[in-house]
Design a protein around this motif. Sequence first.
Motif, short mmCIF file in Angstrom:
data_model
loop_
_atom_site.label_atom_id
_atom_site.label_comp_id
_atom_site.label_asym_id
_atom_site.label_seq_id
_atom_site.Cartn_x
_atom_site.Cartn_y
_atom_site.Cartn_z
N VAL A 150 0.86 -1.19 0.00
CA VAL A 150 0.00 0.00 0.00
C VAL A 150 0.90 1.24 0.00
N LYS A 151 0.64 2.16 -0.93
CA LYS A 151 1.40 3.41 -1.03
C LYS A 151 0.58 4.40 -1.86
N PRO A 152 0.83 5.71 -1.73
CA PRO A 152 1.62 6.31 -0.65
C PRO A 152 0.76 6.58 0.58
N ILE A 153 1.36 6.46 1.72
CA ILE A 153 0.74 6.87 2.98
C ILE A 153 1.54 8.07 3.48
N VAL A 154 0.87 9.16 3.79
CA VAL A 154 1.55 10.38 4.22
C VAL A 154 1.62 10.43 5.74
N VAL A 155 2.83 10.66 6.24
CA VAL A 155 3.06 10.81 7.67
C VAL A 155 3.27 12.29 7.97
N PRO A 156 2.45 12.89 8.81
CA PRO A 156 2.60 14.33 9.08
C PRO A 156 3.88 14.64 9.84
N VAL A 157 4.71 15.53 9.27
CA VAL A 157 5.94 15.99 9.92
C VAL A 157 6.01 17.51 9.75
N PRO A 158 5.57 18.28 10.74
CA PRO A 158 5.58 19.74 10.63
C PRO A 158 6.99 20.28 10.37
N GLY A 159 7.09 21.22 9.43
CA GLY A 159 8.36 21.88 9.18
C GLY A 159 9.34 21.12 8.31
N ARG A 160 8.94 19.96 7.78
CA ARG A 160 9.87 19.17 6.99
C ARG A 160 10.11 19.78 5.60
N GLY A 161 9.12 20.50 5.09
CA GLY A 161 9.27 21.12 3.78
C GLY A 161 8.61 20.34 2.67
N SER A 162 8.47 19.04 2.83
CA SER A 162 7.72 18.21 1.88
C SER A 162 7.16 17.01 2.64
N ASP A 163 6.08 16.45 2.12
CA ASP A 163 5.43 15.34 2.81
C ASP A 163 6.37 14.15 2.97
N LEU A 164 6.29 13.50 4.13
CA LEU A 164 6.97 12.22 4.33
C LEU A 164 6.02 11.13 3.87
N GLN A 165 6.38 10.45 2.79
CA GLN A 165 5.56 9.38 2.25
C GLN A 165 6.19 8.03 2.55
N VAL A 166 5.35 7.04 2.82
CA VAL A 166 5.84 5.70 3.10
C VAL A 166 5.06 4.67 2.29
N LYS A 167 5.70 3.53 2.11
CA LYS A 167 5.08 2.36 1.50
C LYS A 167 5.06 1.25 2.53
N VAL A 168 3.97 0.52 2.60
CA VAL A 168 3.85 -0.61 3.53
C VAL A 168 3.65 -1.89 2.73
N THR A 169 4.48 -2.89 3.00
CA THR A 169 4.37 -4.20 2.37
C THR A 169 4.15 -5.23 3.48
N ALA A 170 3.18 -6.12 3.29
CA ALA A 170 2.83 -7.05 4.37
C ALA A 170 2.27 -8.34 3.80
N PRO A 171 2.35 -9.42 4.58
CA PRO A 171 1.69 -10.66 4.15
C PRO A 171 0.17 -10.50 4.21
N LEU A 172 -0.52 -11.17 3.32
CA LEU A 172 -1.98 -11.08 3.30
C LEU A 172 -2.61 -11.74 4.52
N SER A 173 -1.93 -12.70 5.10
CA SER A 173 -2.49 -13.42 6.25
C SER A 173 -1.52 -13.35 7.42
N GLY A 174 -2.01 -13.78 8.57
CA GLY A 174 -1.17 -13.84 9.76
C GLY A 174 -1.48 -12.72 10.74
N ARG A 175 -1.24 -13.00 12.00
CA ARG A 175 -1.47 -12.02 13.06
C ARG A 175 -0.20 -11.92 13.92
N ASN A 176 -0.17 -10.94 14.81
CA ASN A 176 0.99 -10.71 15.67
C ASN A 176 2.27 -10.57 14.84
N LEU A 177 2.18 -9.79 13.77
CA LEU A 177 3.28 -9.67 12.82
C LEU A 177 4.33 -8.67 13.33
N PRO A 178 5.60 -9.02 13.27
CA PRO A 178 6.66 -8.08 13.61
C PRO A 178 6.84 -7.05 12.49
N VAL A 179 7.54 -5.97 12.80
CA VAL A 179 7.69 -4.84 11.87
C VAL A 179 9.16 -4.59 11.56
#
Length: 303
Positions: free
Chosen positions: A13-42
Motif C-alpha cells: 500500500v502506497k503512498p501513505i503520508v506521515v505528518p511531519v511539521p516543518g519538513r518542507g515536503s510530505d513524508l511518504q511511506v510504502k507498507v508491504t505485508a503478508p496477506l495473512s497472519g497475526r501478531n506480525l513483527p515490523v
Amino acid sequence: MPSHHLDQRIVAVKPIVVPVPGRGSDLQVKVTAPLSGRNLPVIVFSHGNAWSMDGYEPLADRWAAAGFIVVQPTHLDSRRNGLTWDDPRFATVWRVRIADLHAVLDGLGDILLQAGGLEKRVDRDRVAVVGHSWGAQSAGAILGARVLDADGTPGEDFSHAGVSAGALIAATGTGDTLTPFALEHLPFMRPDYSTMTAPALVVAGGKDDSQLSTRGPEWFTDAYHLSPAPKSLLDIAEGEHTLGGLAGEKVAETTDEDPARVALVADAVSAYLHDALKLDDAAWNALNDAAAGGDGTWNIISK
C-alpha cells in the motif's frame, strides 16, 4: 506466530503520508505485508542515498513473505526531491533522515491503520529497524550509535525505545579515513558505534571498496567490531556495495548482480530478526550451520 513461508502472498500500500511539521515536503511511506497472519513483527527500512520507498523491492517483498510488515519511508535525499550535493539543506539531511524514522515509529499505529487495517495484525513489541548504506547509518542512530563532531565529541542520542533490534547493510565505518570528497560533502559520516547497544546484524561485502574511505572493504565491518554485544556479522566475500542488487534488478548502481546474493542478505536479516525479536531461532541457527559447513563464500561471526 507469524508465518515464515516465502511463498505466501503479500500486499503493498502506497503512498501513505506521515505528518511531519516543518519538513518542507510530505513524508511518504510504502507498507508491504503478508496477506495473512497475526501478531506480525515490523521492519522499518531506511533506503540508501537518492533512493525512495519504491526501491529495494527484492528485500521488502521477501521480508513480507517471511512474515514481516515492512515500512519504507522516502527520505529527503531521494532523487525525486532534486536535492544535490551543493544544496544548503544537504548538510542537515542526515538529521532529517533520523527524524523521518522517528516519525514513522511514533506514527506506526496510524500508518498501519491506513494500510488496510494492519494495526489489528501487528505486534508492536517486536519492531526492528534496517538500513542500507546511508540508510544503515540512519538506522544505526535509532539503535544507539551517535555522530562524532570535528573534535571527536559524540553528538546526541537518537535511539528509539520502541525498537528492539536491527540490521545494518553496508554501513558507514568510522570517519578518520574519509576521502576529501566525503569530508567536504558528508562530514557527518563519523559514526560512534560504542553506544549502539541494541542487538544488530551487520552485513558487509568483501569487495565493497568505497570512494568515501581510504580503508577498503573492512571499513564496512566497523559497526560490528566497534559496537558492544550482542552483534553478528555476515561477511559476503564477493559482495560489492549493492550486495547483488538489493535496490532492484538492473539498476545503475548494481555492479555485482547476483539474485542469490540478494536472497541471502534478505533471508539472513529475517532469520536474525526472528531470533533477536524472540520469535523463532530455527532459521538463524540453520543459517549459522550452513555458514559453518559452507565453502567460505560467506561467513557469520557473533559476539
